[in-house]
Design a protein around this motif. Structure first.
Motif, short mmCIF file in Angstrom:
data_model
loop_
_atom_site.label_atom_id
_atom_site.label_comp_id
_atom_site.label_asym_id
_atom_site.label_seq_id
_atom_site.Cartn_x
_atom_site.Cartn_y
_atom_site.Cartn_z
N GLU A 164 89.16 -10.89 -40.99
CA GLU A 164 90.48 -11.43 -41.28
C GLU A 164 90.51 -12.96 -41.12
N LEU A 165 89.84 -13.46 -40.10
CA LEU A 165 89.82 -14.91 -39.88
C LEU A 165 89.03 -15.63 -40.96
N VAL A 166 87.90 -15.07 -41.35
CA VAL A 166 87.10 -15.68 -42.41
C VAL A 166 87.89 -15.70 -43.72
N ALA A 167 88.66 -14.65 -43.98
CA ALA A 167 89.49 -14.61 -45.19
C ALA A 167 90.54 -15.71 -45.19
N ARG A 168 90.89 -16.20 -43.98
CA ARG A 168 91.86 -17.30 -43.87
C ARG A 168 91.19 -18.66 -43.84
N GLY A 169 89.87 -18.69 -43.95
CA GLY A 169 89.18 -19.96 -44.03
C GLY A 169 88.46 -20.41 -42.77
N VAL A 170 88.48 -19.64 -41.71
CA VAL A 170 87.77 -20.01 -40.47
C VAL A 170 86.27 -19.97 -40.73
N ARG A 171 85.56 -20.99 -40.26
CA ARG A 171 84.11 -21.04 -40.46
C ARG A 171 83.33 -21.15 -39.16
N ILE A 172 84.04 -21.41 -38.08
CA ILE A 172 83.36 -21.45 -36.78
C ILE A 172 84.26 -20.78 -35.75
N LEU A 173 83.67 -19.89 -34.97
CA LEU A 173 84.42 -19.10 -34.01
C LEU A 173 83.90 -19.34 -32.60
N ALA A 174 84.71 -18.97 -31.64
CA ALA A 174 84.27 -19.00 -30.25
C ALA A 174 84.77 -17.75 -29.56
N THR A 175 84.08 -17.36 -28.51
CA THR A 175 84.43 -16.15 -27.78
C THR A 175 85.20 -16.50 -26.51
N GLY A 176 86.24 -15.71 -26.24
CA GLY A 176 87.01 -15.85 -25.01
C GLY A 176 87.42 -14.46 -24.54
N GLU A 177 87.82 -14.34 -23.29
CA GLU A 177 88.16 -13.01 -22.77
C GLU A 177 89.14 -13.10 -21.62
N MET A 178 89.78 -11.97 -21.36
CA MET A 178 90.63 -11.81 -20.19
C MET A 178 90.56 -10.35 -19.75
N GLY A 179 90.28 -10.15 -18.47
CA GLY A 179 90.25 -8.78 -17.96
C GLY A 179 89.82 -8.77 -16.51
N ILE A 180 90.75 -8.53 -15.60
CA ILE A 180 90.41 -8.47 -14.19
C ILE A 180 89.34 -7.39 -13.98
N GLY A 181 88.27 -7.77 -13.30
CA GLY A 181 87.16 -6.86 -13.06
C GLY A 181 86.00 -7.01 -14.02
#
Length: 352
Positions: A164-181
């Motif tokens: 979905e992001l690539v279809a909107r033109g994104v060409r570089i991504l990064a990873t992030g997260e949230m989750g206790i434990g």
């Protein structure tokens, strides 16, 4: 088509980088008014991006940080300094733009995409990407964290978000997260897939004391003994002692590689996802950019297991994608060098 077959086909679509583009980028860098290689990692980034995208000077202005959020049943064992209610509370903070990753993403000109892949609460917000696979993992100290089918489904959620992001033109991504434990699950993955002793690989997460740190190691040891994950089967390990957000980020990484997009790897939890991706598709490592080495004890060993070298050492241990957001600014700097720096010929400077 089965969901596992979809992952297998996706992996088959990941190819090595474009060597012709790398060579052309290298020649361009050597034509600029500097000694060859003198800009170090900035030059490495430029060549890697060229190889990933098949262009000498690719446009990476449209950037996105995908923050996967999920809860962990192992919190029942008292492995974290923070209660599980913090996960949904922080998700809402991301969605309102008030977290550290939001601030640093705005600084870097990147959007933050927050995905509920397994938060143990019902969340509603117009900006939320709701893709819940289940309401948090089960307590891995009492049985598998999730089923194999759930792990596969969570990986595919990550690939679909990238589509979905690539279809909107994104060409570089990064990873992030949230989750206790989630440092507990990540430490378990490092132990099984990276062969790192628990004493060396288990950190203090959000700031636990010595007693709880030793207890955290014992919980992981007991979880592995109970579930007996197969270190030759990354999905089995992920399902038994991993996390939903880790699975989702694995999909983000594989999806980025499939679409010839670079993916900047954040901290310890993101690197656990990178380790799973690397075991599933070794060539995917070529599409990863290591952002920083966090203060979490096992992160250096995790990066080594993946095959990544970090650009920054900032003593950060927040996660969320914060280190990756900082790395975006260095990637932008590398691009400006490629676009704006004068050549020896154009500047009338004699070569050495």
């Amino acid at each position: 088509m089965s969901e596992l077959k979809r992952i297998e086909d996706l992996i088959g679509d990941i190819h090595s980088l474009n060597q012709d583009a790398i060579d052309a980028a290298s020649a361009h860098l050597d034509s600029l008014t500097k000694p060859p290689g003198s800009l170090g990692k900035l030059e490495d980034i430029s060549k890697q991006l060229a190889g990933i995208m098949g262009e000498v000077i690719p446009d990476v202005s449209h950037k996105a940080i995908v923050v996967m959020a999920a809860d962990h049943g192992v919190c029942e064992e008292g492995v974290s300094a923070f209660p599980q209610e913090v996960t949904p509370q922080m998700v809402l903070n991301f969605l309102e733009g008030g977290a550290a990753v939001n601030v640093l993403a705005r600084h870097a000109g990147a959007e933050v995409v927050c995905v509920d892949i397994g938060v143990n609460a019902d969340l509603e917000h117009e900006a939320l990407v709701a893709r819940k696979v289940r309401y948090g993992t089960a307590n891995m100290a009492q049985g598998p964290a999730m089923t194999r089918e759930e792990a596969i489904r969570a990986i595919l959620v990550g690939t679909e978000v990238v589509d979905e992001l690539v279809a909107r033109g994104v060409r570089i991504l990064a990873t992030g997260e949230m989750g206790i434990g989630n440092t507990t699950a990540s430490s378990a993955l490092l132990h099984v897939l990276g062969g790192v002793d628990l004493e060396a690989g288990v950190g203090r997460g959000t700031g636990i004391d010595d007693a709880r740190w030793r207890h955290k190691q014992e919980v992981i040891r007991r979880s592995i003994q109970m579930n007996r994950p197969d270190d030759q089967d990354p999905i089995d390990v992920l399902a038994k002692v991993g996390g939903l957000e880790i699975a989702g980020l694995t999909g983000v990484i594989l999806g980025a590689a499939k679409h010839s997009c670079a993916v900047v790897i954040d901290g310890f939890i993101s690197s656990a996802a990178a380790l799973i991706a690397a075991r599933l598709a070794p060539v995917s490592v070529q599409y990863m950019i290591g952002s920083h080495q966090s203060h979490e004890q096992g992160h250096a060993r995790m990066l080594e297991a993946v095959g990544l070298k970090p650009m920054l050492h900032m003593d950060m241990r927040l996660g969320e994608g914060t280190g990756a957001a900082l790395c975006f600014t260095l990637i932008d700097a590398a691009g400006k060098i490629m676009r704006e720096m004068a050549s020896f010929e154009s500047a009338g400077v004699s070569r050495g």
